[in-house]
Enzyme design. Sequence first.
Site, mmCIF file in Angstrom:
data_model
loop_
_atom_site.group_PDB
_atom_site.id
_atom_site.type_symbol
_atom_site.label_atom_id
_atom_site.label_comp_id
_atom_site.label_asym_id
_atom_site.label_seq_id
_atom_site.Cartn_x
_atom_site.Cartn_y
_atom_site.Cartn_z
ATOM 1 N N LYS A 202 -9.236 -10.858 5.174
ATOM 2 C CA LYS A 202 -8.753 -9.522 5.521
ATOM 3 C C LYS A 202 -9.294 -8.527 4.511
ATOM 4 C CE LYS A 202 -4.574 -6.802 6.174
ATOM 5 N NZ LYS A 202 -3.124 -6.808 6.347
ATOM 6 N N ARG A 212 -1.201 2.360 10.122
ATOM 7 C CA ARG A 212 -0.231 2.761 9.095
ATOM 8 C C ARG A 212 0.588 3.951 9.575
ATOM 9 N NH1 ARG A 212 -4.202 1.499 3.926
ATOM 10 N NH2 ARG A 212 -4.436 -0.699 4.455
ATOM 11 N N LYS A 255 -10.510 -10.004 9.898
ATOM 12 C CA LYS A 255 -10.008 -8.672 10.220
ATOM 13 C C LYS A 255 -10.596 -7.639 9.297
ATOM 14 C CE LYS A 255 -5.630 -6.322 10.072
ATOM 15 N NZ LYS A 255 -4.438 -6.195 9.336
ATOM 16 N N SER A 281 -6.560 -1.284 14.647
ATOM 17 C CA SER A 281 -6.174 0.028 15.170
ATOM 18 C C SER A 281 -7.320 1.034 15.171
ATOM 19 C CB SER A 281 -4.996 0.569 14.368
ATOM 20 O OG SER A 281 -5.295 0.615 12.985
HETATM 21 C C1 PBG Z 1 0.266 -5.417 7.397
HETATM 22 C C2 PBG Z 1 -0.785 -5.281 8.447
HETATM 23 C C3 PBG Z 1 -1.722 -4.263 8.605
HETATM 24 C C4 PBG Z 1 -2.427 -4.546 9.762
HETATM 25 C C5 PBG Z 1 -1.932 -5.749 10.261
HETATM 26 N N1 PBG Z 1 -0.929 -6.187 9.428
HETATM 27 C C6 PBG Z 1 -1.939 -3.040 7.815
HETATM 28 C C7 PBG Z 1 -2.470 -3.089 6.451
HETATM 29 O O1 PBG Z 1 -2.804 -4.151 5.912
HETATM 30 O O2 PBG Z 1 -2.501 -2.014 5.854
HETATM 31 C C8 PBG Z 1 -3.509 -3.696 10.370
HETATM 32 C C9 PBG Z 1 -3.586 -3.769 11.846
HETATM 33 C C10 PBG Z 1 -4.360 -2.683 12.493
HETATM 34 O O3 PBG Z 1 -4.958 -1.792 11.853
HETATM 35 O O4 PBG Z 1 -4.389 -2.705 13.726
HETATM 36 N N2 PBG Z 1 -0.216 -5.767 6.146
HETATM 37 ZN ZN ZN Z 2 1.280 -5.464 4.467
#
Ligand code: PBG
Ligand code: ZN
Length: 332
Positions: A202, A212, A255, A281
């Site tokens: 990630k 967010r 991701k 997203s």
């Molecule tokens: C929580 C999480 C996030 C996403 C999935 N789980 C946000 C982040 O890490 O800031 C992102 C998913 C998306 O952008 O669709 N940690």
């Molecule tokens: Zn988180």
Amino acid sequence: MTDLCFHRGRRLRRTPAIRAMVRETALSANDLIMPYFVADTPDPSLRQPIPSMPGQFQLSPAELEKEVGSAVAAGLRSVLLFGIPAEKDPLGHGAYDDNGIVQRAVRMLKKNWPDLVVVTDLCLCEYTSHGHCGIIAEGDRTGHVLNDPTLELLARTAVSQAKAGADIIAPSDMMDGRVLALRRALDREGFEETPIMSYAVKYASAYYGPFRDAADSAPHFGDRRTYQMDPGNVQEALREMQADIDEGADLFIVKPAGPYQDVLRLMHDSFDVPLVAYQVSGEYSLICAAAQNGWIDRRAIVMESLTGIKRSGAGMIITYFAAEALREGWIR
Ligand code: PBG
Ligand code: ZN
């Protein structure tokens, strides 16, 4: 032209039926996981549009039930749940509350659709008042998350989600050692058969911006670069995957998806594990924005982007287009 000295690739592109026969990558309903945002709200009919993600909503449990009902009728087989608690605090208590919003939503979904694969995202950032994915030392303004103390809270959250009936637990926090901590806690509580879908690779990505907003989970200070990966790295992805394999994860997320297709391909070729790509997203929002302007063909771009992700090596795709693609019959 009768000499046979060049390749006639067009022979196999002549008709739609021939092209379908030789197509190497096809999408199916089995590949898709649809994310939903469920909110702990006094308003039972809450269906709050997320401005930066047109077509996506913060949903009350009752609205989630309707939304999932229609998607399941269209062929959806799996969902990924994110919770928006009524209150946040520094230790993110809402995440591991047995009566928390995700736990209630899981119970509701499993009661209605026992066969639906319910995946729960496991992180603290939606539940902490500071927006970080773990515990921050008192007075710290740099956003340095304390790794090992956070593991305990993550483990409690995993057990709480499993007790509620979650089929798969998906830790997205990027703390070191969390897969092992979760595996131990789940096994200890009798959930040896609950799989862990780890966000193994990630990146610290600007593509999470719209999420967010959706989950109200942006860090209030600092950023996530001390726990999420640097976008320039790919050797590091091999190490992150190996660690999660060694710690006992069952499914492995890369991701974001589209901008990291080289990483997907490498993970596919390097490891013999079930791979999941998360079209995040920001990837969703970019496509929506261009389509709304009439600059691209929404259906064609959705299908091409998902096909590219699958062709790169993903067996499953988490995508905000899942429900739409099934409802519209783009994917069956
Ligand atoms: C929580 C999480 C996030 C996403 C999935 N789980 C946000 C982040 O890490 O800031 C992102 C998913 C998306 O952008 O669709 N940690
Ligand atoms: Zn988180």
